[in-house]
Each structure stands twice: as structure tokens, then as C-alpha cells.
Scaffold this active site. Structure first.
Site, PDB file in Angstrom:
ATOM      1  N   HIS A   1      24.865  34.209 -49.630  1.00 64.36           N
ATOM      2  CA  HIS A   1      25.190  35.395 -48.944  1.00 64.36           C
ATOM      3  C   HIS A   1      26.672  35.769 -49.653  1.00 64.36           C
ATOM      4  CE1 HIS A   1      23.118  36.997 -45.598  1.00 64.36           C
ATOM      5  NE2 HIS A   1      23.251  35.908 -44.848  1.00 64.36           N
TER       6      HIS A   1
ATOM      7  N   GLY B   1      23.079  29.080 -36.356  1.00 61.64           N
ATOM      8  CA  GLY B   1      23.022  28.394 -37.272  1.00 61.64           C
ATOM      9  C   GLY B   1      24.261  28.049 -38.271  1.00 61.64           C
ATOM     10  N   ALA B   2      24.702  29.284 -38.966  1.00 53.32           N
ATOM     11  CA  ALA B   2      25.940  29.057 -39.656  1.00 53.32           C
ATOM     12  C   ALA B   2      26.351  30.268 -40.006  1.00 53.32           C
ATOM     13  CB  ALA B   2      25.469  28.441 -41.166  1.00 53.32           C
ATOM     14  N   MET B   3      27.530  30.743 -40.637  1.00 53.97           N
ATOM     15  CA  MET B   3      27.989  31.992 -40.879  1.00 53.97           C
ATOM     16  C   MET B   3      28.595  31.970 -42.411  1.00 53.97           C
ATOM     17  SD  MET B   3      28.548  34.976 -39.912  1.00 53.97           S
ATOM     18  CE  MET B   3      29.402  36.069 -41.074  1.00 53.97           C
ATOM     19  N   GLU B   4      28.164  33.043 -42.916  1.00 55.05           N
ATOM     20  CA  GLU B   4      28.885  32.845 -44.302  1.00 55.05           C
ATOM     21  C   GLU B   4      30.218  33.663 -44.523  1.00 55.05           C
ATOM     22  OE1 GLU B   4      26.324  35.037 -42.929  1.00 55.05           O
ATOM     23  OE2 GLU B   4      26.616  37.169 -43.805  1.00 55.05           O
TER      24      GLU B   4
ATOM     25  N   HIS C   1      21.371  29.197 -47.831  1.00 54.03           N
ATOM     26  CA  HIS C   1      21.175  30.786 -47.253  1.00 54.03           C
ATOM     27  C   HIS C   1      22.633  31.344 -47.389  1.00 54.03           C
ATOM     28  CE1 HIS C   1      19.780  34.085 -44.726  1.00 54.03           C
ATOM     29  NE2 HIS C   1      21.006  33.724 -44.292  1.00 54.03           N
ATOM     30  N   GLU C   2      23.557  30.358 -46.786  1.00 54.47           N
ATOM     31  CA  GLU C   2      25.061  30.957 -46.705  1.00 54.47           C
ATOM     32  C   GLU C   2      25.881  31.026 -47.911  1.00 54.47           C
ATOM     33  OE1 GLU C   2      25.382  31.998 -43.641  1.00 54.47           O
ATOM     34  OE2 GLU C   2      23.596  30.912 -42.811  1.00 54.47           O
TER      35      GLU C   2
ATOM     36  N   GLU D   1      20.051  40.159 -44.751  1.00 56.88           N
ATOM     37  CA  GLU D   1      19.578  39.020 -44.159  1.00 56.88           C
ATOM     38  C   GLU D   1      18.128  38.822 -44.919  1.00 56.88           C
ATOM     39  OE1 GLU D   1      20.869  36.787 -43.051  1.00 56.88           O
ATOM     40  OE2 GLU D   1      22.674  37.704 -42.113  1.00 56.88           O
TER      41      GLU D   1
ATOM     42  N   GLU E   1      30.884  37.787 -36.920  1.00 57.64           N
ATOM     43  CA  GLU E   1      29.789  38.613 -37.255  1.00 57.64           C
ATOM     44  C   GLU E   1      29.039  38.821 -35.920  1.00 57.64           C
ATOM     45  OE1 GLU E   1      27.034  37.867 -40.251  1.00 57.64           O
ATOM     46  OE2 GLU E   1      25.496  39.563 -39.862  1.00 57.64           O
TER      47      GLU E   1
HETATM   48  N1  B3K Z   1      25.024  36.019 -40.831  1.00 58.66           N
HETATM   49  C1  B3K Z   1      24.984  35.111 -39.758  1.00 58.66           C
HETATM   50  C2  B3K Z   1      24.525  35.535 -38.573  1.00 58.66           C
HETATM   51  C3  B3K Z   1      25.309  36.092 -37.402  1.00 58.66           C
HETATM   52  C4  B3K Z   1      24.703  36.439 -36.294  1.00 58.66           C
HETATM   53  C5  B3K Z   1      25.744  37.047 -35.369  1.00 58.66           C
HETATM   54  N2  B3K Z   1      25.227  37.204 -33.916  1.00 58.66           N
HETATM   55  C6  B3K Z   1      24.170  33.872 -40.275  1.00 58.66           C
HETATM   56  C7  B3K Z   1      23.164  34.014 -41.359  1.00 58.66           C
HETATM   57  O1  B3K Z   1      22.246  34.879 -41.020  1.00 58.66           O
HETATM   58  O2  B3K Z   1      23.596  33.748 -42.412  1.00 58.66           O
HETATM   59 ZN    ZN Z   2      22.064  35.345 -43.433  1.00 58.59          ZN
END
Ligand code: B3K
Ligand code: ZN
Length: 880
Positions: free
Chosen positions: A307, A267-270, A303-304, A326, A127
Site C-alpha cells: 500500500h 486485519g491491519a492498517m497501512e 499487503h500493507e 484495495e 480509515e
Molecule cells: N485499508 C485497511 C482497511 C481499513 C478498513 C476500515 N474500516 C486495511 C487494508 O486493506 O489494508
Molecule cells: Zn488494503
């Protein structure tokens, strides 16, 4: 200087994709010197597209194309065109299979987008537009496909091979290699694709869903981190339960995996079924993580996980809709945290971030609506406006509809759009359809940028027993947007009588059982509300619990603020009254001579907070934290950061001297005796004692110094150890400072997450973070330019928190930042663009500073080969 201006993308130019991809079959051959990616797509013309038999266009970035074939037949030169950022196949049938083979170099990928290596493991971040760095593909979220992924790698170096979904096949290959194949049954956009290959340990747990299914929960971390997974795992299980109970959302796959990675841009990615986390946002132990880190981890894990429904099952049509997932997901995780901890404290923390940083963004050159209408680089739009203001907007819908209708609306949204890529408008439509409420004016929250200002005035008519409240809303101009229309604002309020009693709010005379709190709905530029049967001039408690993301202006007297601090039944407003009072007192002292005294009423009020153990200690812990320098700057007109720093420090010192004995007593009263736990009560106690400590050290108190040194040595947890370290670093006890810093380093040097904290406590300090000291930190053996956390912990902390040093009158702080941004722009443009932020605020500062900040931006602007990311931020900041 770059001559090629990056292209602007407009929401108004959105067209449905000309081709859809139903399935994607990937095969990764991972090697030390690169990776070969075989991708087979089943493509068909989109029946909803009017484009017709146009050429097929796939996005690409930094790929070496090896071959293309269509329905098994290799295409010859001339049948396709590799344009670098695009692969165009001119003649394609209505439906077909396209196979593309590309070669990429993850080991040289410093941008950390696409497939890259971090401490010896392969991992991905797709992403928003990272998938195109892996293979040619229609890299847009409205193309949703079923993925099958085969990963091949050396068995010894990469025993663990992961991707989305379920593992369906595994086996050995010649030359000591092996493979695993993963299949994800849910169609998804490519930004949710993930791959991990490494030598990782697995921690397992399980969760029984509401319908009785057993889910395999797995965390994968480097062996040295095996003992730091419990808190994240526990947070995950609580999140899963909460989403079932509060939103009726059950997890869908049989496995849920979390991987910790040291080098990560955010921070992290879902990613579907395979969340990838920045190590600092997932790993924790009592000895190495502070209370704040424990709370942040819980919130990010939630949060993740959330998602999976708000983002993955229902995704975004295009990146202008980013806040659809978001904003909603931040709202969800924030309610989860409120439910598990102290709701008032959580609200205070959220609002503090919003008012300090999002309001500043909304007032700066990058201001944009929650649903932007254009961008150059989407990575620049993962902003506080999209996330935090977006969450506030959803929160207002929750207030306007009430919890039951809101739940009906979210059920309808998930049901109606499951498996689709949709818009913020679809979300609002579902809320309207379920509740019967008209949200047409409310939509302006998504379209208009800028923070609304509410001017509130009142008058009391003693003869008629009527109290009149007039509220005028005004939305400031922002780049490209003027003459804004009034927005629909829920405004919660109460009125207090002079004994502190809550007055009934009668909107018509004689109303029986009138409530003591109301949510007024503002829709016009100006409203006047009349409250009847009021026989004394009340003190208004406005915008309770911060019911809308707006600035409220009302001429509170200090007496009224003191009154609200102790009487307002709304905990948030009690805190806010204290903040307003402190802001008022500090502002009076900025640039003032020493003859101007610190208002003694502040001392009395704070003395009460420090001494009265019967008060809600979690709230007191927050109330004792004076408004930050960043917030004071945000509130100022022509800010002078060093003067603000000096005034604020003067107030803290004054309070510390006046309340010295009370602070020592408060410290001792809150000394830990029970075993460490991350509960709101214990967090409050630690926060109180560490605030007391830091104040005592600021006035060079000998007893304070002894307490701090002892606490530093004896602490059994990082919150207390770090609290003592920070207090000593920010004191004038230079010998102690150096000693504890080096002891700390020796003890924790093998733990990167702790060393990040060690870097930032120095970089954020006006005592330990002067420019030469910052430069020395950049030369330190533990510093690593390729690791975003290290960059943030030194350069980000310096420019974002050490404001007196960063804003030195000679402009050296700005030049330093410009130099580092230019350096980072070549390796990691996303991180470079983020670091520019403090300079973008140049118009906020007194001209002597602002002009030099602008010069810093110009230095960056003139660098050759500027990335699109930094180009956009710098050019927009320099535009008139
Ligand atoms: N969806 C990702 C963020 C991605 C950022 C890319 N540049 C994390 C989050 O909001 O959960
Ligand atoms: Zn998010």
C-alpha cells in the site's frame, strides 16, 4: 425504532473540496481520563473549486470542542457553529491558520475508530472516517497535507511514542512526562494518520534498498510477544525486495514501523510508515501459530507494505474509488504469495474465497459494483467485492495486456499520479495509454454488479474436423441494476484429446504452430468459436486458472470430470474438476434416501489421490478437501443447510470407510521427521496428515483416535496440535474431546491469539458448538465483548461455519445472532454490521429457514438507536 434514516452518499455528487489543508500541526496531551488534541491547520481556498467564499466546514464525531481560533485570534460564539458532526466557520479569508482544541476520551472508545486504548496502550484507526473522532478536519482522502505530530504522555506508562514519518525531536516534561515529535515529509490524507503510545518492546532490523539506502525496520509489541516477530519481519523484507523487483517500487522514508495491537476491527492498517496490525495477523511462533496463520501473516504484511505505493503515494480521490487501492493491492499481494509459495495452491485458495463468499455477496442484497455509486456507511463497503473481485479485475487486465505491458502501465500510473488522489478510471487510463489497448468496454467490470454467468455448449463435426464452442454471457440483476451490458471477459481454455494429449487450437484451418492454450476475448452476449483440424470429440478445459470471476456452466459428465482430474495440464482445473465432481455427488445426496448410493467413481478417484505419492502433494492436499458447506449452499437454489451438512458428512464418512487403510498409510507416510518449516512441501504434508486424521476420527476409528491423541500431546507445532484437536473435537469421542480441550486451554490460557483458535474450533463444530455450548463460551473467563477477535472467534465462527447448528429449523440460531448483533451495536457498530452478514442471505434458503432468518433481521431493525452501519445492512436486506 429509529425514525432518522441515515443519508445516502452518491458518487455523482462528488465535488472537489472547497478548501485545502497544506500542513497539519498536531499536539496530543495523553492522560488516563482523556486526551487533549491541539490542531493547527494551514488552510487555503482550493483554486479548482467553483464554490468560492463559502463557509469552512470540518467533519467531527464524538468530540468536545474547547476552542477555535483563526490566525491566532480566538473566535467568539457566533463566528463558528459546532453542529456535533460538523464545525462550521462562516467567515474565512482566502488562506489562514485555524487552531482547534478538542477533548476526547480514548479510554471509553469501544468503536475502535479514531484514538482508543487497547491493553493499556493508545493507538489509532483512521480509515475510513476515524480521523474526525480525533479532531475537526476535512475528513476526505482528496485533502492531502503534511503532518507534524507531537505526542506528550507519562514517561513510565508510555515510554514509546510513535507517529508517521521521522522522529525529529524528543525531550522530558514536568510531572514525569515526556514528548516526541514526528514529521512526515509526504503529504497524505488524514486516513493514513497514526499514533501509538505504550510500553512496548522494540525489535529492529534493516533493509538496503535497490538504490543503496538503509531503512530502519522496527516492530513494536508487548514484551510477552517479543519472540513472535521474526516471521513478520522476514515477510516484510521479502515484500520490500519483491516490490522493487516486480514493480520497480522502492521504499521512501528512512523508517518503517509495525505495531501489534490486540483490539482491532480488521486485519491491519497501512498508515504511512507506521503500520498497525491486529496481533493475530502479525505475531507468530511455531508453537502458537498454524501454517495458515503463517501464510496469512506473510500476505497481510506484504499487503500493507505494498500500500505504500498503491494507496499512500497514489491514493483514492473519494471512497467510491476504494478498490483502486484495495483491488490492486490484493492483486499485488496475491502474486507475491504465489511467487513465494505454490502458485496453483494460492490460486485455489483465492478462488475458493471468491466463489464461496464474494459470489454470495454479489448475489445478495448488498451486491454492489467494484466501484459503487452510493453508500450510507463506508465501513460497510470494505467488502469481498471491493477487495477480491477488485483484485480479479486487475488480474484480468494483467491477462489482457500481458506482463510487460501491464508493468508499463503500472509504471505510468505511479509516475503520472504520484502524490495525487485519483480514480479507478485514472488507473485504467494509464493502462490504456501505456499499452495502446482499448479498455472502454472493460470498464463495465467497475460499474456493473453481479457475477456473470457463462453458458457454454459445444458440438463436434467429425466430417469437417471442426469443434464448435458457443459461449453466452449473462449478468444477473442486482439491487438497483437491471439489463446489464456484456462485459469484456478473458477466457482461457485448452482442449484435450482422449489420451489426455493437448490439442492445438487452430482458429483457422491449416494454422501452423497453433498454441495448445488460448485466451479468448468475450465481448458480445454470444460467441461461437471454431477449432479446426480436430479429429476426435475433445474434452474442453474451460476458464483455465480461473481467468475471470465468472460462473461457468457446461454439462460435464462425471467421466469427463474424472478425466480432467487426472489429465488437465492446468493444475487449477484439475482441482476444479475434482470439486465439480464432488459437488455433483453431494448434491445428488441432499435430502435423498439412504438407498441412493455414493458414486463409487468418487472413491476410486480419491483413493488414487490418497495413495499416489508421486502426484504433486500440495495440489493433492487441496483436492482432498471436499467443497465446503458454505460453497454448497452458495450453489443451491433453496438451500437446506442441515440437509447439505448431512449429505456432505455422509460422503466423507463413505470415503473414510472405503479408504480407511490408505488413509492410515497416508498419515504415516506424511509423519513429520524434519525440523518445522513453513514451506509448500511441509505445509502439504501437514495438511494431508491432518485431513487423513479428521476423516478417520469421523468414522470412530480406534487407531485414528490413538494417532490423534498422540499427535495432540507430542506435536512441536500448532498446525499439528490444532489438527489433532480439531479432529477430536469433531469426533464422537466425547471424553477425549473434553480432555484435550481443557488441556489445551490450561497450556495456552495466557496467549490470547491461541485462545481465539480454541474458541473458534469449538464454535465451528457441530459437536462442541450447540447453542447452549456457544452461550457457555460467551460466559467463559477468556471471552471479552470488547475484543473483536473474541467476538469473531465465537459468534462469527458459529454463524459462518457451524452451519447445521446455526440453521436449526426452530430458528434459535438466528434469534441468537440477532440478539448478539443488538448487543454489539451499542459498543462497536462496525463489528455488529459484519456479524449480520449470514442473516442477509435469507432469500438463498428454503422458505422455512428464510422466513425465520428474515424475522431475525426484523428483530434487529426494531432495536432503538440502531447505528448507521447496521441500519444500512438490515434495511437493504429487508428491501424487496
Ligand atoms: N485499508 C485497511 C482497511 C481499513 C478498513 C476500515 N474500516 C486495511 C487494508 O486493506 O489494508
Ligand atoms: Zn488494503
Amino acid at each position: 425504532m429509529r425514525t432518522n434514516q441515515p443519508k445516502t452518499i452518491y458518487l455523482s455528487e462528488y465535488r472537489v473540496p472547497a478548501y485545502l489543508v497544506d500542513t497539519v500541526d498536531l499536539r496530543f496531551e495523553l492522560f488516563e481520563d482523556g486526551a487533549r488534541v491541539h490542531s493547527t491547520l494551514s488552510v487555503r481556498r482550493n483554486p479548482e473549486s467553483e464554490a468560492g467564499a463559502v463557509p469552512l466546514e470540518l467533519d467531527g464525531d464524538s468530540l468536545k470542542l474547547e476552542s477555535v481560533s483563526l490566525d491566532g485570534v480566538p473566535l467568539a460564539q457566533g463566528q463558528f457553529e459546532d453542529q456535533g458532526d460538523r464545525l462550521v466557520v462562516s467567515q474565512v479569508p482566502e488562506s489562514f491558520e485555524l487552531t482547534v482544541v478538542t477533548w476526547i476520551e480514548p479510554q471509553n472508545n469501544t468503536r475502535l475508530e479514531g484514538l482508543y486504548k487497547s491493553s493499556g496502550m493508545f493507538c489509532t484507526q483512521c480509515e475510513a472516517e476515524g480521523f474526525r473522532c480525533i479532531t475537526f478536519f476535512p475528513d476526505r482522502p482528496d485533502v492531502m497535507s503534511r503532518f507534524r505530530t507531537r505526542i506528550e504522555a507519562d514517561s513510565k506508562s508510555y515510554p514509546v511514542l510513535l507517529s508517521n514519518g521521522n522522529d525529529v525531536e524528543r525531550g522530558d516534561l514536568p510531572d514525569g512526562r515526556h514528548f516526541v515529535t514526528w514529521e512526515d515529509p509526504f503529504p497524505k490524507p488524514c486516513y493514513l494518520f497514526a499514533l501509538v503510545a505504550g510500553d512496548l518492546v522494540e525489535k529492529r532490523d534493516s533493509f538496503k534498498t535497490c538504490s543503496g539506502r538503509d531503512i530502519d525496520l522496527r516492530m513494536y509489541v508487548e514484551p510477552r510477544n517479543a519472540e513472535k516477530c521474526d516471521h513478520a519481519m522476514d515477510s516484510l523484507k521479502r515484500s520490500m525486495r519483491w516490490d522493487e523487483e516486480v514493480y520497480g517500487r522502492e521504499y521512501d522514508l528512512d523508517i518503517f514501523m509495525i505495531v501489534a495491537v490486540d483490539d482491532f476491527n480488521m486485519g491491519a492498517m497501512e498508515n504511512k510508515g507506521l503500520n498497525i496490525f491486529n496481533s493475530s495477523c502479525v505475531l507468530a511462533s511455531q508453537e502458537t501459530a498454524t501454517d495458515l496463520a503463517f501464510q496469512r501473516i506473510e500476505a497481510i504484511v506484504a499487503h500493507e507494505y505494498f500500500h505504500n505505493w498503491s494507496g499512500n503515494r497514489v491514493t483514492c480521490r473519494d471512497w467510491f474509488q476504494l478498490s483502486l487501492k484495495e483491488g490492486f493491492t490484493v492483486f499485488r499481494d496475491s502474486c507475491f504469495s504465489a511467487d513465494t509459495g505454490s502458485p496453483t495452491v494460492k490460486r485455489i485458495e483465492d478462488v475458493t474465497l471468491l466463489r464461496t463468499a464474494q459470489f454470495a455477496e454479489d448475489a445478495g442484497p448488498m451486491a454492489h459494483p467494484v466501484r459503487p455509486s452510493s453508500y450510507m456507511e463506508i465501513s460497510n463497503f470494505y467488502t469481498l467485492t471491493i477487495y477480491e473481485k477488485g483484485a480479479e479485475v486487475v488480474r484480468m487486465i494483467h491477462i489482457l495486456l500481458g506482463p510487460e505491458m501491464f508493468r508499463k502501465g503500472s509504471d505510468l500510473y505511479f509516475e503520472r499520479h504520484d502524490g495525487q488522489a485519483v480514480t479507478t478510471d485514472d488507473f485504467l487510463q494509464a493502462m490504456e495509454d501505456a499499452s495502446g489497448r482499448d479498455l472502454s468496454q472493460f470498464r463495465r467490470w467497475y460499474e456493473q454488479a453481479g457475477t456473470p454467468v457463462l453458458e457454454v455448449s459445444d458440438e463436434f463435426d467429425a466430417n469437417a474436423c471442426v469443434y464448435r464452442l458457443s459461449i453466452r454471457q449473462q449478468i444477473p440483476d442486482t439491487p438497483g441494476q437491471t439489463n446489464k451490458q456484456p462485459q469484456h471477459i478473458p477466457f482461457a481454455l485448452g482442449l484435450l484429446g482422449n489420451r489426455g494429449q493437448a490439442l492445438p487450437l487452430r482458429l483457422v484451418a491449416g494454422e501452423v504452430d497453433a498454441p495448445a492454450e488460448r485466451v479468448l476475448e468475450l465481448t458480445e452476449t454470444e460467441h461461437t468459436f471454431e477449432f479446426h483440424g480436430i479429429d476426435e470429440h475433445p474434452v474442453p478445459s474451460l476458464l483455465r486458472d480461473f481467468s475471470a470471476p465468472v460462473r461457468v456452466r457446461y454439462p460435464w459428465s462425471r467421466e469427463q470430470l474424472l478425466f480432467l482430474m487426472s489429465h488437465d495440464p492446468d493444475g487449477f482445473n484439475r482441482w476444479d474438476a475434482g470439486q465439480r465432481l464432488a459437488v455433483d455427488v453431494i448434491q445428488e445426496l441432499v435430502g435423498a434416501s439412504k438407498d441412493v448410493a455414493v458414486d463409487p467413481r468418487l472413491v476410486t478417484a480419491y483413493g488414487h489421490l490418497v495413495s499416489d505419492a508421486s502426484l504433486d502433494q500440495a495440489l493433492v492436499a487441496k483436492m482432498l478437501q471436499l467443497p465446503s458447506e458454505a460453497y454448497l449452499i452458495e450453489l443451491a437454489d433453496a438451500a437446506d443447510a442441515p440437509a447439505i451438512h448431512a449429505a456432505r458428512e455422509r460422503v466423507v464418512k463413505h470415503l473414510a470407510i472405503a479408504l480407511r487403510d490408505e488413509l492410515v498409510a497416508c498419515y504415516r507416510r506424511n509423519a513429520e521427521s524434519e525440523a518445522y518449516q513453513v514451506t509448500p512441501e511441509q505445509i502439504a504434508r501437514r495438511s494431508l496428515r491432518n485431513t487423513a486424521l479428521s476423516w478417520l476420527l469421523l468414522i470412530n476409528d480406534e487407531e485414528g483416535r490413538e494417532l490423534a491423541v498422540r499427535q495432540f500431546r507430542d506435536a512441536d507445532n500448532m498446525t499439528d496440535r490444532m489438527g489433532a484437536l480439531r479432529a477430536l473435537v469433531n469426533s464422537d469421542y466425547e471424553d477425549e474431546r473434553d480432555r484435550v480441550l481443557s488441556e489445551f486451554y490450561t497450556r495456552f490460557q495466557d496467549d490470547p491469539q491461541v485462545i481465539e483458535q480454541w474458541f473458534s474450533v469449538q464454535a465451528a463444530s457441530d459437536r462442541a458448538g450447540s447453542l447452549p455450548q456457544i452461550r457457555a463460551l460467551l460466559e467463559h473467563e477468556a471471552f471479552d465483548w470488547k475484543n473483536p477477535n473474541k467476538v469473531r472467534s465465537v459468534i462469527g465462527a458459529f454463524a459462518g461455519q457451524n452451519l447445521a447448528e446455526f440453521h436449526r429449523a426452530d430458528g434459535s440460531g438466528y434469534d441468537f445472532l440477532a440478539e448478539q448483533v443488538c448487543r454489539l451495536d451499542d459498543s462497536n457498530p462496525q463489528i455488529a454490521a459484519r456479524l449480520v452478514t449470514p442473516l442477509t442471505r435469507w432469500k438463498k434458503f428454503a422458505p422455512a429457514y428464510g422466513e425465520r432468518m428474515k424475522a431475525g433481521l426484523e428483530l434487529i431493525r426494531d432495536k432503538s438507536g440502531l447505528s448507521r452501519d447496521v441500519y444500512e445492512v438490515v434495511h437493504k436486506s429487508l428491501a424487496d
